[in-house]
Design a protein around this motif. Structure first.
Motif, PDB file in Angstrom:
ATOM      1  N   SER A  78       0.832  -1.211   0.000  1.00 53.87           N
ATOM      2  CA  SER A  78       0.000   0.000   0.000  1.00 53.87           C
ATOM      3  C   SER A  78       0.859   1.251   0.000  1.00 53.87           C
ATOM      4  O   SER A  78       0.553   2.236  -0.688  1.00 53.87           O
ATOM      5  N   ALA A  79       1.947   1.237   0.767  1.00 49.75           N
ATOM      6  CA  ALA A  79       2.864   2.381   0.797  1.00 49.75           C
ATOM      7  C   ALA A  79       3.504   2.570  -0.573  1.00 49.75           C
ATOM      8  O   ALA A  79       3.571   3.697  -1.087  1.00 49.75           O
ATOM      9  N   GLN A  80       3.959   1.485  -1.188  1.00 50.37           N
ATOM     10  CA  GLN A  80       4.576   1.570  -2.519  1.00 50.37           C
ATOM     11  C   GLN A  80       3.589   2.112  -3.543  1.00 50.37           C
ATOM     12  O   GLN A  80       3.940   2.977  -4.357  1.00 50.37           O
ATOM     13  N   ASP A  81       2.364   1.620  -3.508  1.00 49.56           N
ATOM     14  CA  ASP A  81       1.337   2.085  -4.442  1.00 49.56           C
ATOM     15  C   ASP A  81       1.072   3.580  -4.261  1.00 49.56           C
ATOM     16  O   ASP A  81       0.941   4.323  -5.244  1.00 49.56           O
ATOM     17  N   TYR A  82       1.007   4.010  -3.012  1.00 47.76           N
ATOM     18  CA  TYR A  82       0.765   5.426  -2.747  1.00 47.76           C
ATOM     19  C   TYR A  82       1.882   6.289  -3.342  1.00 47.76           C
ATOM     20  O   TYR A  82       1.609   7.256  -4.060  1.00 47.76           O
ATOM     21  N   TRP A  83       3.137   5.931  -3.044  1.00 43.43           N
ATOM     22  CA  TRP A  83       4.258   6.754  -3.513  1.00 43.43           C
ATOM     23  C   TRP A  83       4.417   6.698  -5.028  1.00 43.43           C
ATOM     24  O   TRP A  83       4.846   7.683  -5.647  1.00 43.43           O
ATOM     25  N   GLN A  84       4.036   5.585  -5.656  1.00 35.91           N
ATOM     26  CA  GLN A  84       4.063   5.527  -7.123  1.00 35.91           C
ATOM     27  C   GLN A  84       3.071   6.532  -7.699  1.00 35.91           C
ATOM     28  O   GLN A  84       3.348   7.195  -8.704  1.00 35.91           O
ATOM     29  N   GLY A  85       1.912   6.679  -7.055  1.00 39.52           N
ATOM     30  CA  GLY A  85       0.925   7.662  -7.486  1.00 39.52           C
ATOM     31  C   GLY A  85       1.436   9.087  -7.319  1.00 39.52           C
ATOM     32  O   GLY A  85       1.243   9.937  -8.192  1.00 39.52           O
ATOM     33  N   VAL A  86       2.097   9.347  -6.193  1.00 38.77           N
ATOM     34  CA  VAL A  86       2.687  10.667  -5.969  1.00 38.77           C
ATOM     35  C   VAL A  86       3.750  10.940  -7.027  1.00 38.77           C
ATOM     36  O   VAL A  86       3.808  12.033  -7.601  1.00 38.77           O
ATOM     37  N   ASP A  87       4.585   9.942  -7.302  1.00 43.77           N
ATOM     38  CA  ASP A  87       5.639  10.106  -8.301  1.00 43.77           C
ATOM     39  C   ASP A  87       5.047  10.479  -9.662  1.00 43.77           C
ATOM     40  O   ASP A  87       5.565  11.359 -10.349  1.00 43.77           O
ATOM     41  N   ALA A  88       3.949   9.837 -10.031  1.00 38.94           N
ATOM     42  CA  ALA A  88       3.282  10.175 -11.296  1.00 38.94           C
ATOM     43  C   ALA A  88       2.756  11.611 -11.258  1.00 38.94           C
ATOM     44  O   ALA A  88       2.884  12.356 -12.233  1.00 38.94           O
ATOM     45  N   ASP A  89       2.201  12.023 -10.113  1.00 41.96           N
ATOM     46  CA  ASP A  89       1.689  13.390  -9.976  1.00 41.96           C
ATOM     47  C   ASP A  89       2.798  14.433 -10.064  1.00 41.96           C
ATOM     48  O   ASP A  89       2.561  15.573 -10.469  1.00 41.96           O
ATOM     49  N   LEU A  90       4.014  14.058  -9.654  1.00 40.83           N
ATOM     50  CA  LEU A  90       5.136  15.000  -9.693  1.00 40.83           C
ATOM     51  C   LEU A  90       5.535  15.381 -11.116  1.00 40.83           C
ATOM     52  O   LEU A  90       6.247  16.364 -11.321  1.00 40.83           O
ATOM     53  N   THR A  91       5.057  14.626 -12.107  1.00 41.18           N
ATOM     54  CA  THR A  91       5.343  14.957 -13.503  1.00 41.18           C
ATOM     55  C   THR A  91       4.404  16.057 -14.017  1.00 41.18           C
ATOM     56  O   THR A  91       4.591  16.554 -15.110  1.00 41.18           O
ATOM     57  N   THR A  92       3.399  16.402 -13.208  1.00 37.47           N
ATOM     58  CA  THR A  92       2.459  17.470 -13.567  1.00 37.47           C
ATOM     59  C   THR A  92       2.879  18.754 -12.844  1.00 37.47           C
ATOM     60  O   THR A  92       3.649  18.701 -11.883  1.00 37.47           O
ATOM     61  N   PRO A  93       2.330  19.879 -13.234  1.00 39.90           N
ATOM     62  CA  PRO A  93       2.649  21.119 -12.512  1.00 39.90           C
ATOM     63  C   PRO A  93       1.833  21.296 -11.225  1.00 39.90           C
ATOM     64  O   PRO A  93       1.913  22.339 -10.586  1.00 39.90           O
ATOM     65  N   TYR A  94       1.060  20.289 -10.832  1.00 41.46           N
ATOM     66  CA  TYR A  94       0.116  20.446  -9.723  1.00 41.46           C
ATOM     67  C   TYR A  94       0.526  19.766  -8.421  1.00 41.46           C
ATOM     68  O   TYR A  94      -0.226  19.799  -7.456  1.00 41.46           O
ATOM     69  N   ARG A  95       1.701  19.159  -8.364  1.00 45.31           N
ATOM     70  CA  ARG A  95       2.142  18.481  -7.136  1.00 45.31           C
ATOM     71  C   ARG A  95       3.602  18.808  -6.884  1.00 45.31           C
ATOM     72  O   ARG A  95       4.426  18.747  -7.800  1.00 45.31           O
ATOM     73  N   ARG A  96       3.914  19.140  -5.636  1.00 45.97           N
ATOM     74  CA  ARG A  96       5.292  19.372  -5.194  1.00 45.97           C
ATOM     75  C   ARG A  96       5.532  18.535  -3.955  1.00 45.97           C
ATOM     76  O   ARG A  96       4.645  18.407  -3.105  1.00 45.97           O
ATOM     77  N   LEU A  97       6.733  17.994  -3.848  1.00 48.36           N
ATOM     78  CA  LEU A  97       7.111  17.145  -2.713  1.00 48.36           C
ATOM     79  C   LEU A  97       8.379  17.708  -2.093  1.00 48.36           C
ATOM     80  O   LEU A  97       9.366  17.950  -2.796  1.00 48.36           O
ATOM     81  N   TYR A  98       8.344  17.914  -0.789  1.00 42.18           N
ATOM     82  CA  TYR A  98       9.476  18.438  -0.032  1.00 42.18           C
ATOM     83  C   TYR A  98       9.927  17.361   0.945  1.00 42.18           C
ATOM     84  O   TYR A  98       9.095  16.788   1.663  1.00 42.18           O
TER      85      TYR A  98
END
Length: 169
Positions: A40-60
């Protein structure tokens, strides 16, 4: 320890998984119930990683060497009438590193970046009475209101959530 904005989770996915699993096990109200599986953790972070390719998500990330010990996300609104606002999501600090000002530093970086991007308003929500709610108040976030029975706790009880906002100037 350093804070860094990243555009990919490549190279830090294992410690991000550990951070998320630890945060959920420690009772953080971040959308998951304990016990959180590695899958579940891996699936979540894979989704975040995909979102990071858009201009709408930033990760610090808060890094101790190459290990992630904290993180927070900024979600930017894709709607034309909401381009001035962002949402703070999933502030986490590993239980072994709490109480050292890491969450405050993560939030400071996020807020500075948001301001640079032209964001005028930040919003967030957290479980009523959660440790994070005290931090947000210290960081000058204002309480907008409470919604009862909003999310399930790890014990299966329904908890209220509190919405906060901060205007950036």
């Amino acid at each position: 320890m350093k804070i860094k904005a990243v555009h990919s989770i490549k190279g830090v996915s294992k410690s991000l998984n550990s951070l998320l699993i630890d945060s959920v096990a420690s009772g953080a109200s971040i959308g998951f119930l304990a016990p959180l599986s590695l899958k579940s953790a891996q699936d979540y972070w894979q989704g975040v990683d995909a979102d990071l390719t858009t201009p709408y998500r930033r990760l610090y990330l808060a890094l101790d060497g190459a290990t992630v010990i904290g993180s927070v996300q900024l979600s930017l609104c894709a709607k034309t009438n909401g381009a001035h606002r962002g949402e703070v999501e999933k502030l986490m600090v590993h239980s072994e590193h709490q109480g050292k000002g890491i969450a405050k530093q993560l939030m400071s970086n996020l807020e500075n970046d948001a301001y640079t991007l032209g964001i005028k308003l930040l919003v967030l929500d957290t479980r009523q009475g959660d440790t994070a709610s005290y931090l947000y108040r210290k960081l000058n976030y204002l309480e907008a209101g409470t919604i009862p029975d909003f999310a399930k706790s790890s014990t299966g009880e329904l908890d209220a959530t509190v919405y906060f906002y901060k205007q950036l100037t």
